[in-house]
Design an enzyme around this catalytic site. Structure first.
Site, PDB file in Angstrom:
ATOM      1  N   ASP A   1     -67.046 -61.529  79.012  1.00  0.00           N
ATOM      2  CA  ASP A   1     -67.327 -60.473  79.987  1.00  0.00           C
ATOM      3  C   ASP A   1     -67.467 -59.145  79.254  1.00  0.00           C
ATOM      4  O   ASP A   1     -66.536 -58.683  78.589  1.00  0.00           O
ATOM      5  CB  ASP A   1     -66.180 -60.402  80.998  1.00  0.00           C
ATOM      6  CG  ASP A   1     -66.526 -59.557  82.219  1.00  0.00           C
ATOM      7  OD1 ASP A   1     -67.700 -59.184  82.364  1.00  0.00           O
ATOM      8  OD2 ASP A   1     -65.616 -59.279  83.015  1.00  0.00           O
ATOM      9  N   MET A   2     -68.652 -58.547  79.347  1.00  0.00           N
ATOM     10  CA  MET A   2     -68.880 -57.281  78.663  1.00  0.00           C
ATOM     11  C   MET A   2     -68.062 -56.173  79.310  1.00  0.00           C
ATOM     12  O   MET A   2     -67.820 -56.176  80.514  1.00  0.00           O
ATOM     13  CB  MET A   2     -70.371 -56.918  78.691  1.00  0.00           C
ATOM     14  CG  MET A   2     -71.272 -57.983  78.070  1.00  0.00           C
ATOM     15  SD  MET A   2     -70.799 -58.423  76.380  1.00  0.00           S
ATOM     16  CE  MET A   2     -71.032 -56.861  75.544  1.00  0.00           C
TER      17      MET A   2
ATOM     18  N   ASP B   1     -74.020 -59.462  82.653  1.00  0.00           N
ATOM     19  CA  ASP B   1     -73.028 -59.078  81.646  1.00  0.00           C
ATOM     20  C   ASP B   1     -71.889 -60.074  81.486  1.00  0.00           C
ATOM     21  O   ASP B   1     -70.845 -59.726  80.925  1.00  0.00           O
ATOM     22  CB  ASP B   1     -72.463 -57.698  81.976  1.00  0.00           C
ATOM     23  CG  ASP B   1     -71.707 -57.674  83.301  1.00  0.00           C
ATOM     24  OD1 ASP B   1     -71.881 -58.601  84.103  1.00  0.00           O
ATOM     25  OD2 ASP B   1     -70.937 -56.721  83.528  1.00  0.00           O
ATOM     26  N   GLU B   2     -72.055 -61.304  81.932  1.00  0.00           N
ATOM     27  CA  GLU B   2     -70.989 -62.294  81.746  1.00  0.00           C
ATOM     28  C   GLU B   2     -71.561 -63.702  81.677  1.00  0.00           C
ATOM     29  O   GLU B   2     -72.620 -63.996  82.221  1.00  0.00           O
ATOM     30  CB  GLU B   2     -69.951 -62.209  82.865  1.00  0.00           C
ATOM     31  CG  GLU B   2     -70.502 -62.486  84.245  1.00  0.00           C
ATOM     32  CD  GLU B   2     -69.436 -62.492  85.313  1.00  0.00           C
ATOM     33  OE1 GLU B   2     -68.347 -63.043  85.054  1.00  0.00           O
ATOM     34  OE2 GLU B   2     -69.698 -61.974  86.416  1.00  0.00           O
TER      35      GLU B   2
END
Length: 408
Positions: free
Chosen positions: A36-37, A130-131
């Site tokens: 996860d960013m 983003d994940e």
């Protein structure tokens, strides 16, 4: 090449290690990573503009009526969080740096990140821009232990993009997602299989993905504080209240999740929405905004070679109340005209006499690989499909502003 008896026996033993036997063999212990960013949109903006380092950065739509899409950790210290109205964020953090959403840029960086993840497993499921989940079960001899893999991923993403990420490692997707959120930013949390029950006894119920404020209030009325408290009630108790989702809710409370990591999983829907700069009460003006969103969805459907049968209209009123209405067509479509006519009809049926803050449209119940015009049995649909595809080609060549059409 012929295998010796000895080699064949060794290979057979290896196969037994990695398969789940129908005869009751103990299943393989899964190792699932959730990457996860950290504050992704805001972090990308700071990489592109180093002078923003250490400052509270808030990314959202233009104007005070839009919502926060992402906030840096400095902004979060002021109480700003995603989905918060921009006007409220400005009240909490008046000195913040407010930037518009640059989705194409974020998607570009996302593709770089996914390419890195695919070096470590063929089973990579992108959950959002983003994940992603990775299944690295059985890769220890090749890549090292899960912790080593996670550290390599974090280093490679930082080197390639300048961004940090948080990683959760667990026996299933549900727990891995929770783990990745526990020590942000740049965290690395491992939940071992023999620690799951203890972990669930200590995990606050609000940390369960999908448990929002309303669900949390319901849980608190039953004296539920931790995830394992949910198990004080039967599975039927929860299915009676939440339907089919109640079973997953009950299983998750026990740390159970059998869902696989699906590489290249298909999208379930395409959607677009618009928050207005002012509340809209005029139906004609509202339909103009609706048409713009339909054009976006239709173009994406055609670009990705999808068609859909279910059209969903989303409305958010000035008091933030949200309603949705759906209609399923007899035949799948990707035409802007059909989607707009259906969504517009749903809007008319609502008979709205209140101010509206947001309008959106979605297309679901998807099928793929069916762009052939021969599939359109209705001449009107065929004509619309040809028109849409022609407009798409012109915009691809000269830009989307080169040609515009009025509502159908």
């Amino acid at each position: 090449m012929n295998l010796s008896v000895k080699n064949a026996e060794h290979l057979q033993k290896q196969i037994k290690v990695v398969k789940i036997s129908k005869m009751g063999e103990k299943p393989v212990k899964r190792n699932i990573l959730h990457v996860d960013m950290d504050a992704f949109y805001a972090s990308v903006e700071r990489v592109d503009r180093p002078e923003l380092a250490g400052k509270p950065v808030i990314v959202g739509g233009g104007g005070n009526r839009s919502v926060v899409s992402a906030a840096s950790y400095e902004a979060r210290d002021y109480g700003v969080h995603s989905a918060m109205p921009i006007f409220k964020a400005r009240q909490l953090c008046p000195d913040g740096i407010y930037l518009p959403v640059r989705m194409q840029r974020y998607k570009q960086v996302s593709r770089q990140i996914m390419k890195i993840l695919m070096r470590y497993s063929p089973l990579v499921e992108q959950a959002s821009v983003d994940e992603a989940y990775l299944d690295i079960t059985g890769t220890a001899n090749l890549l090292g232990c899960p912790k080593t893999v996670a550290k390599k991923i974090k280093r490679n993403i930082l080197k390639k993009t300048g961004l940090t990420c948080s990683v959760g490692i667990a026996p299933n997707k549900f727990l891995a997602k929770i783990a990745s959120d526990l020590q942000k930013p740049s965290g690395l949390v491992i939940i071992a299989e023999n620690e799951v029950q203890k972990f669930m006894r200590l995990l606050p119920a609000k940390k369960i993905p999908g448990v929002g404020a309303k669900t949390l209030n319901i849980l608190q009325t039953y004296g539920i504080r931790t995830a394992s408290d949910i198990l004080n009630f039967s599975e039927k108790f929860w299915t009676d209240r939440f339907g089919k989702a109640g079973k997953d809710f009950f299983d998750h409370a026990g740390g159970i999740d059998h869902s696989p990591v699906l590489s290249g999983s298909e999208p379930k829907s395409f959607s677009a929405e618009k928050t207005f700069s002012h509340d809209v009460g005029d139906i004609t003006e509202l339909k103009k905004y609706l048409f713009d969103q339909v054009e976006r969805v239709g173009r994406e459907l055609r670009k990705r070679k999808y068609m859909g049968r279910t059209i969903t209209l989303k409305i958010k009123f000035a008091d933030f109340k949200i309603i949705t209405r759906s209609r399923t067509l007899q035949v799948s479509t990707f035409t802007t005209g059909t989607i707009f006519e259906t969504a517009s009809s749903l809007l008319d049926e609502l008979g709205i006499n209140r101010k509206i803050r947001l309008v959106g449209v979605g297309v679901s119940n998807l099928t793929r690989g069916v762009r052939q015009l021969a599939l359109f049995t209705d001449k009107k649909d065929e004509k619309q499909a040809r028109l849409d595809q022609t407009i798409d080609r012109i915009r691809d060549a000269f830009g989307k502003e080169i040609i515009r059409r009025g509502p159908l």
